[in-house]
Scaffold this active site. Structure first.
Site, PDB file in Angstrom:
ATOM      1  N   HIS A  58      15.316  14.571 -71.580  1.00  9.35           N
ATOM      2  CA  HIS A  58      14.476  13.463 -71.141  1.00  9.35           C
ATOM      3  C   HIS A  58      13.013  13.874 -71.007  1.00  9.35           C
ATOM      4  O   HIS A  58      12.115  13.094 -71.305  1.00  9.35           O
ATOM      5  CB  HIS A  58      14.984  12.941 -69.796  1.00  9.35           C
ATOM      6  CG  HIS A  58      14.278  11.718 -69.318  1.00  9.35           C
ATOM      7  ND1 HIS A  58      14.465  10.472 -69.877  1.00  9.35           N
ATOM      8  CD2 HIS A  58      13.365  11.542 -68.325  1.00  9.35           C
ATOM      9  CE1 HIS A  58      13.712   9.583 -69.252  1.00  9.35           C
ATOM     10  NE2 HIS A  58      13.041  10.204 -68.308  1.00  9.35           N
ATOM     11  N   HIS A 109      15.052   3.245 -68.618  1.00 11.93           N
ATOM     12  CA  HIS A 109      15.734   3.654 -67.391  1.00 11.93           C
ATOM     13  C   HIS A 109      17.183   3.208 -67.512  1.00 11.93           C
ATOM     14  O   HIS A 109      17.708   2.477 -66.670  1.00 11.93           O
ATOM     15  CB  HIS A 109      15.054   3.039 -66.157  1.00 11.93           C
ATOM     16  CG  HIS A 109      14.789   4.052 -65.085  1.00 11.93           C
ATOM     17  ND1 HIS A 109      15.062   3.841 -63.760  1.00 11.93           N
ATOM     18  CD2 HIS A 109      14.283   5.306 -65.149  1.00 11.93           C
ATOM     19  CE1 HIS A 109      14.723   4.905 -63.049  1.00 11.93           C
ATOM     20  NE2 HIS A 109      14.248   5.808 -63.869  1.00 11.93           N
TER      21      HIS A 109
END
Length: 756
Positions: A58, A109
């Site tokens: 990420h 998200h």
């Protein structure tokens, strides 16, 4: 806390063979070995925590970097004049004239929103807003691109309402209008929804802020909310591993947001920026303090010392590793010269924002941290921020790709009578992907701040740059996972083309691109083939259209077990319009306007909404894309809007012409009479998803000028009918008549029936 034994740098040297849980933190054997090589010793537990989050997928983009470089390598020459800040910063910045600059970005998200839908989505909005804020801009609008499992699935009923409430609640509390986005349902997103949030901000072009810690002696100030136990390793961990059905166990990793605290933080930061009190600024998002300190140090003078025990805590039992990994929200870090420190602290005090000096910039080339006097971190910051592992992952075309493309669906029964065409039209309008999304968008404030001029369900959202200017910004997000599954290269370009076209239909000239690339596991060679092809397609497409990619986000591991989602590149396009009064809406609201179908219509149903809804079928090839035709079509739409030659315009995409006609008729409460052009099959005419097309309404007095414009640009334009204010239906000559009231009922009842 009393029994906690801090692991110091001295201990690391004394006990080099101490076993460490690096694998549990997501580090591979070779990555851990490289950390030891960099440091010349084993890492301390705090250093290990920092490397684990900063080298996560990420945060480090370790599987995607080699492909993303194309966006920089292929920046079109004509776009460099408008690009003020490109990839690598918190968000890209473009010049829009009149002394203004605009910054915008979209991020994901996804996994946190599955685990805890409300907080996952809310903090997704909060995080992207802070990214925009750190560039020195006032956030002025947000958008969201959402994808869920089947609309009637039990887990969709759990996830969707919470996500929508989180997006709306956080954005509404911040006082930011939500001006657009999309909602898509597909079985592959069951267990792995996509929550992509976009924010746009406005600033003066000479007031851009960057994330760098320069000037030895400058103070490092942590300000905003206190650090808590929520979100420890949150997004950085959840988004860097295959997602299994263990949501409850992972719940503590989801951040908890406080939009009111963020609103105060925004106003505090803007006053600090206006007084020019910082030399560098960074928000605390994924990887928290680990990211903020290392990125600031790595981009600046190169050294920083931090007293970690000075960080204000909500939970005094937190140990250094937890503090460094916490992704608690509403926090910022600033670099402030000693002479500005007093004024900086005064502004924070005025806004009742906690601010603490936790460190100092130096020229040591090292990032060091102490905990109650003991040194627990001593690392070269660039090795954390910029020199993590880079992988050239194996790439292999999916074993079933040829078979998938070979199943053209030619044998799927097609409606061949007027009555069957009518039933198909009604069924499509009632399908979850095409149905009215007001149940969702009514939970968002679309007009707060007073500068919104277009919002959902328009083709793109549009806002004024400021209250003192008619200069406007248009934004659209688009993506089609089914197209991308059939052909990743073409699918990415179709997403780009649709967002580009959606901006142009409102009268704005497309200017720049952001993207959120949602894919399965990068360790799967088939997924990496999809990803590499999509990136190549997007980079080539932007180069051909002459617009730059300013930044974005890669979200991997979007799969449950071994089942990946549809490859889903979501593309956001920013456009500019000189005068918002010349904008073009989608609504047919004038009587007797001529309706022109622009572009070429072909028999293209691969990946179509018709095949998906009516037959549950995916196969064949997606519609062909012609980016040069898209560029010229956009020129026609923008010029026609500026010259007021059209009263309405709507792009053609999912569901084809009938869906576009119905949406424009519903928006304008006007009937429509159309005829099928000679030689064109009525089914293809109504439901084909050929790209590069739009339908426009042209006032009677402007037909000659409009057709001349299309002729000059060599854009096909066919007069297919007229609007009729007395007509209460969509009338397809010789085929069927469908009352607008019946369409509205089918279109508007679907989501409320599913979600209450």
């Amino acid at each position: 806390m009393a029994n906690y034994n801090v692991d110091t740098v001295k201990d690391a040297k004394k006990n080099p063979k101490l076993e460490q849980p690096y694998a549990e933190l997501g580090l591979a054997d070779n990555e851990y070995a490289r950390i030891r090589e960099i440091l010349g010793r084993r890492p301390t537990s705090s250093e290990l925590a920092m490397y684990s989050v900063m080298w996560s997928e990420h945060c480090s983009y370790k599987s995607s970097k080699v492909h993303l470089r194309q966006f920089g390598d292929k920046v079109p020459a004509q776009a460099k004049d408008v690009l003020l800040v490109g990839m690598g910063e918190n968000a890209g910045v473009v010049d829009v004239g009149e002394g203004y600059a605009v910054t915008f970005k979209i991020e994901s998200h996804n996994h946190p929103s599955f685990v805890e839908p409300h907080q996952g989505a809310a903090t997704g909005v909060g995080g992207i807003v802070r990214d925009i804020l750190t560039m020195g801009a006032r956030p002025v609008a947000v958008m969201d691109s959402l994808r869920f499992g089947p609309a009637n699935a039990a887990d969709t009923a759990r996830v969707l309402p919470g996500v929508v409430a989180g997006v709306g609640g956080y954005g509404n509390c911040l006082g930011l209008p939500n001006i657009g986005g999309e909602v898509v349902f597909d079985p592959t997103y069951l267990g792995n929804p996509l929550v992509n949030a976009l924010c746009v901000g406005v600033l003066k072009k000479d007031e851009i802020k960057l994330a760098k810690a320069e000037g030895p002696g400058s103070k490092v100030v942590l300000f905003g909310a206190r650090t808590g136990g929520d979100g420890i390793g949150g997004a950085s961990v959840l988004a860097s591993a295959t997602f299994e059905a263990e949501g409850e166990r992972k719940r503590p990793a989801v951040q908890v947001g406080d939009p009111f605290a963020e609103k105060v933080l925004i106003e505090c930061c803007l006053e600090i920026f206006a007084a020019d009190l910082v030399t560098g600024i960074q928000d605390l998002g994924a990887a928290g303090l680990s990211c903020a300190t290392t990125e600031l140090a790595a981009a600046g003078t190169g050294g920083m010392s931090v007293d970690l025990d000075r960080a204000p805590l909500r939970d005094e039992t937190l140990v250094p590793e937890e503090i460094l990994m916490s992704e608690s929200q509403e926090r910022m870090m600033a670099v402030v010269t000693p002479e500005n420190l007093g004024a900086f602290m005064d502004v924070c005090k005025k806004w009742d924002v906690t601010a603490t000096v936790i460190g100092e910039v130096n020229n040591s080339g090292r990032l060091t941290m102490r905990w109650h006097g003991d040194k627990i971190v001593d690392v070269p910051p660039r090795t954390l921020a910029h020199e993590g592992p880079v992988y050239q992952r194996p790439i292999s075309r999916p074993y079933d790709q040829d078979a998938l493309n070979g199943e053209h669906g030619n044998g799927l029964p097609r409606p061949n009578t007027g009555e069957k065409l009518r039933a198909t039209a009604l069924r499509l309008m009632a399908s979850p992907n095409l149905a009215d999304k007001s149940w969702i968008t009514d939970q968002y404030d679309r007009y707060v701040l007073g500068n919104t001029v277009l919002a959902q369900p328009e083709d793109s959202g549009m806002i004024r740059v400021s209250e003192n200017s008619n200069l406007g910004l248009a934004l659209a997000t688009d993506g089609n996972g089914r197209y991308t599954r059939l052909d990743p290269y073409t699918g990415a370009q179709l997403a780009l083309a649709e967002a580009y076209r959606n901006v142009a239909t409102t009268g704005a000239k497309p200017l720049a691109v952001t993207n959120c690339l949602n894919f399965g596991s990068p360790e799967d060679p088939a997924v990496m083939w999809q990803f590499s092809e999509a990136v190549r397609g997007l980079a080539d497409g932007c180069q051909q259209l002459g617009i730059p990619v300013t930044g974005g986000n890669v979200s991997f591991y979007n799969q449950t077990g071994t089942s990946p989602i549809l490859p889903t590149p979501v593309i956001g396009v920013l456009g500019l319009i000189a005068d918002v009064h010349q904008r073009t809406p989608i609504a047919f609201n004038h009587d007797g306007d001529h309706l022109f179908l622009l572009g070429d219509t072909a028999d293209e149903f691969g990946g179509s909404e018709w095949a998906h809804v009516v037959h549950g079928f995916l196969g064949g090839k997606p519609p062909a894309v012609d980016l040069e035709r898209e560029r010229v079509l956009a020129e026609v739409l923008v010029e026609a809007s500026g010259r007021q030659l059209v009263s309405a315009a709507h792009d053609l995409s999912d569901g084809g012409l009938f869906v576009a006609l119905a949406e424009s008729a519903l928006r304008g409460k006007t009937g429509v009479r159309v005829s099928v052009p000679e030689g064109l099959d009525p089914f293809v005419f109504l439901f084909s998803e050929s790209a590069g097309r739009a339908v426009v309404a042209v006032p009677r007095g402007q037909v000659e000028a409009f057709t001349a414009l299309c002729g000059d640009k060599n854009v096909p334009a066919v007069n297919i009918g007229r609007t009729d204010i007395l007509e209460t239906a969509i009338d397809v000559a010789g085929q069927f008549r469908l009352p607008v009231s019946e369409i509205r009922r089918a279109w508007s009842e679907t989501l409320p029936a599913l979600f209450g």
